[in-house]
Scaffold this motif. Structure first.
Motif, PDB file in Angstrom:
ATOM      1  N   TRP A 298      44.875  45.267  44.615  1.00  0.00           N
ATOM      2  CA  TRP A 298      43.615  45.187  45.356  1.00  0.00           C
ATOM      3  C   TRP A 298      43.403  43.750  45.829  1.00  0.00           C
ATOM      4  N   ARG A 299      42.930  43.616  47.061  1.00  0.00           N
ATOM      5  CA  ARG A 299      42.507  42.312  47.579  1.00  0.00           C
ATOM      6  C   ARG A 299      41.239  42.538  48.403  1.00  0.00           C
ATOM      7  N   ILE A 300      40.155  41.871  48.010  1.00  0.00           N
ATOM      8  CA  ILE A 300      38.897  41.964  48.745  1.00  0.00           C
ATOM      9  C   ILE A 300      38.509  40.556  49.183  1.00  0.00           C
ATOM     10  N   ARG A 301      38.205  40.409  50.460  1.00  0.00           N
ATOM     11  CA  ARG A 301      37.865  39.098  51.021  1.00  0.00           C
ATOM     12  C   ARG A 301      36.510  39.155  51.708  1.00  0.00           C
ATOM     13  N   ARG A 302      35.802  38.072  51.580  1.00  0.00           N
ATOM     14  CA  ARG A 302      34.533  37.900  52.282  1.00  0.00           C
ATOM     15  C   ARG A 302      34.716  36.796  53.325  1.00  0.00           C
ATOM     16  N   ASP A 303      34.644  37.181  54.596  1.00  0.00           N
ATOM     17  CA  ASP A 303      34.782  36.221  55.692  1.00  0.00           C
ATOM     18  C   ASP A 303      36.067  35.406  55.530  1.00  0.00           C
ATOM     19  N   GLY A 304      37.143  36.079  55.108  1.00  0.00           N
ATOM     20  CA  GLY A 304      38.447  35.432  54.954  1.00  0.00           C
ATOM     21  C   GLY A 304      38.691  34.814  53.593  1.00  0.00           C
TER      22      GLY A 304
ATOM     23  N   ILE B 124      37.649  37.155  47.181  1.00  0.00           N
ATOM     24  CA  ILE B 124      36.592  37.226  46.169  1.00  0.00           C
ATOM     25  C   ILE B 124      36.934  38.201  45.041  1.00  0.00           C
ATOM     26  N   HIS B 125      37.950  39.039  45.235  1.00  0.00           N
ATOM     27  CA  HIS B 125      38.371  39.929  44.155  1.00  0.00           C
ATOM     28  C   HIS B 125      39.844  40.257  44.330  1.00  0.00           C
ATOM     29  N   ALA B 126      40.593  40.112  43.247  1.00  0.00           N
ATOM     30  CA  ALA B 126      42.019  40.450  43.261  1.00  0.00           C
ATOM     31  C   ALA B 126      42.388  41.021  41.902  1.00  0.00           C
ATOM     32  N   GLU B 127      43.181  42.068  41.922  1.00  0.00           N
ATOM     33  CA  GLU B 127      43.692  42.620  40.669  1.00  0.00           C
ATOM     34  C   GLU B 127      44.982  43.365  40.935  1.00  0.00           C
ATOM     35  N   ALA B 128      45.775  43.486  39.898  1.00  0.00           N
ATOM     36  CA  ALA B 128      47.058  44.177  40.009  1.00  0.00           C
ATOM     37  C   ALA B 128      47.276  45.005  38.752  1.00  0.00           C
TER      38      ALA B 128
END
Length: 276
Positions: free
Chosen positions: A170-176, A179-183
């Motif tokens: 998972w990769r979640i970005r706010r305006d590039g 803010i959240h990463a998991e594997a």
């Protein structure tokens, strides 16, 4: 046997390929379809919901995935709009002869928009192999609620899929900005299934992530919905709220997470397909 037949190349196995893309726009304050693209086994249907949010149902007409299959989903919610994405049924990952099945999901939410990513469960069969990536890009003010549920084998068949392989990123970005990463990696080792710090014998697990300015204030209400005797926990940091749950069966897990998802969903309810 003739020489020609003896040295014939092995048959090329047919593989499923699918690409589905959808984007919305606002019309008089209601999210409506802007663009829709479907290719291969990826299909998208738009049920009537009488809601301000556009609901889309993602369908894999191949009936499941196995080694070498590749499925891509893309969705973009317009600025100020709302979108709900779900699936027609559980996604089944079948036994592989070696190659991995790949699923790549990319979601974008425009400024002050909201998106609910609510696919039904992914079922890993014995000797299945899945590599999944989820990328979510949020504009300023955008919010998202996302869930992924994994079942290790079929409950009714008593399967445990002990040799199933899963790589989930998972990769979640706010305006590039990330803010959240998991594997998550399951490669069939016994320690993964039984260690207390990992699955602790569970056959079903779920991750829920909510990104929004009210994450911290929602934490108490989310915890109040959790069964006191369930293996489920929630935490909040800044604009991020994360819920993780373990259960012995898919049904037990669904009973735990449905109230939480309903609380966090932008529409305050789950798609009808979650209740059939």
């Amino acid at each position: 046997m003739s020489t020609a037949l003896a040295f014939a190349a092995p048959p090329v196995m047919q593989r499923a390929r699918g690409v589905g893309r959808i984007a919305t726009k606002l019309r008089e304050g209601v999210s409506v379809i802007d663009t829709l693209y479907q290719d291969g086994c990826a299909k998208i249907r738009l049920p009537n919901t009488h809601s301000h949010a556009l609901e889309a149902v993602l369908i894999n007409t191949a009936g499941g995935l196995t080694g070498g299959d590749h499925l891509q989903w893309q969705a973009k919610a317009a600025s100020g709009g709302a979108m709900v994405l779900t699936t027609q049924a559980c996604e089944r990952i079948y036994r592989s002869t070696g190659a991995v099945a790949r699923v790549h999901t990319r979601l974008e939410v425009g400024a002050d928009g909201h998106l609910d990513w609510l696919p039904q469960e992914t079922i890993l069969f014995g000797a299945s192999r899945l590599d999944r990536q989820i990328e979510i890009d949020l504009a300023p003010g955008a919010t998202v609620t996302a869930v992924e549920v994994v079942l290790l084998g079929r409950d009714a068949m008593g399967e445990v899929a002990a040799d199933a392989y899963l790589r989930d990123n998972w990769r979640i970005r706010r305006d590039g900005r990330l803010i959240h990463a998991e594997a998550t990696l399951l490669d069939g080792e016994g320690n993964e299934r039984h260690a207390i710090s990992l699955l602790d014998g569970a056959r079903a697990f779920a991750t829920i992530v909510h990104i929004g300015p009210l994450a911290a204030t929602l934490l108490d209400s989310v915890r109040a919905l959790m069964p006191v005797d369930g293996r489920i926990a929630a935490s909040a940091t800044g604009e991020r709220l994360v819920v993780r749950a373990l259960a012995s069966s898919g049904l037990a897990l669904r009973r735990m997470i449905v109230p939480v998802l309903t609380e966090l969903a932008g529409a305050g309810r789950l798609p009808r397909l979650w209740h059939l």
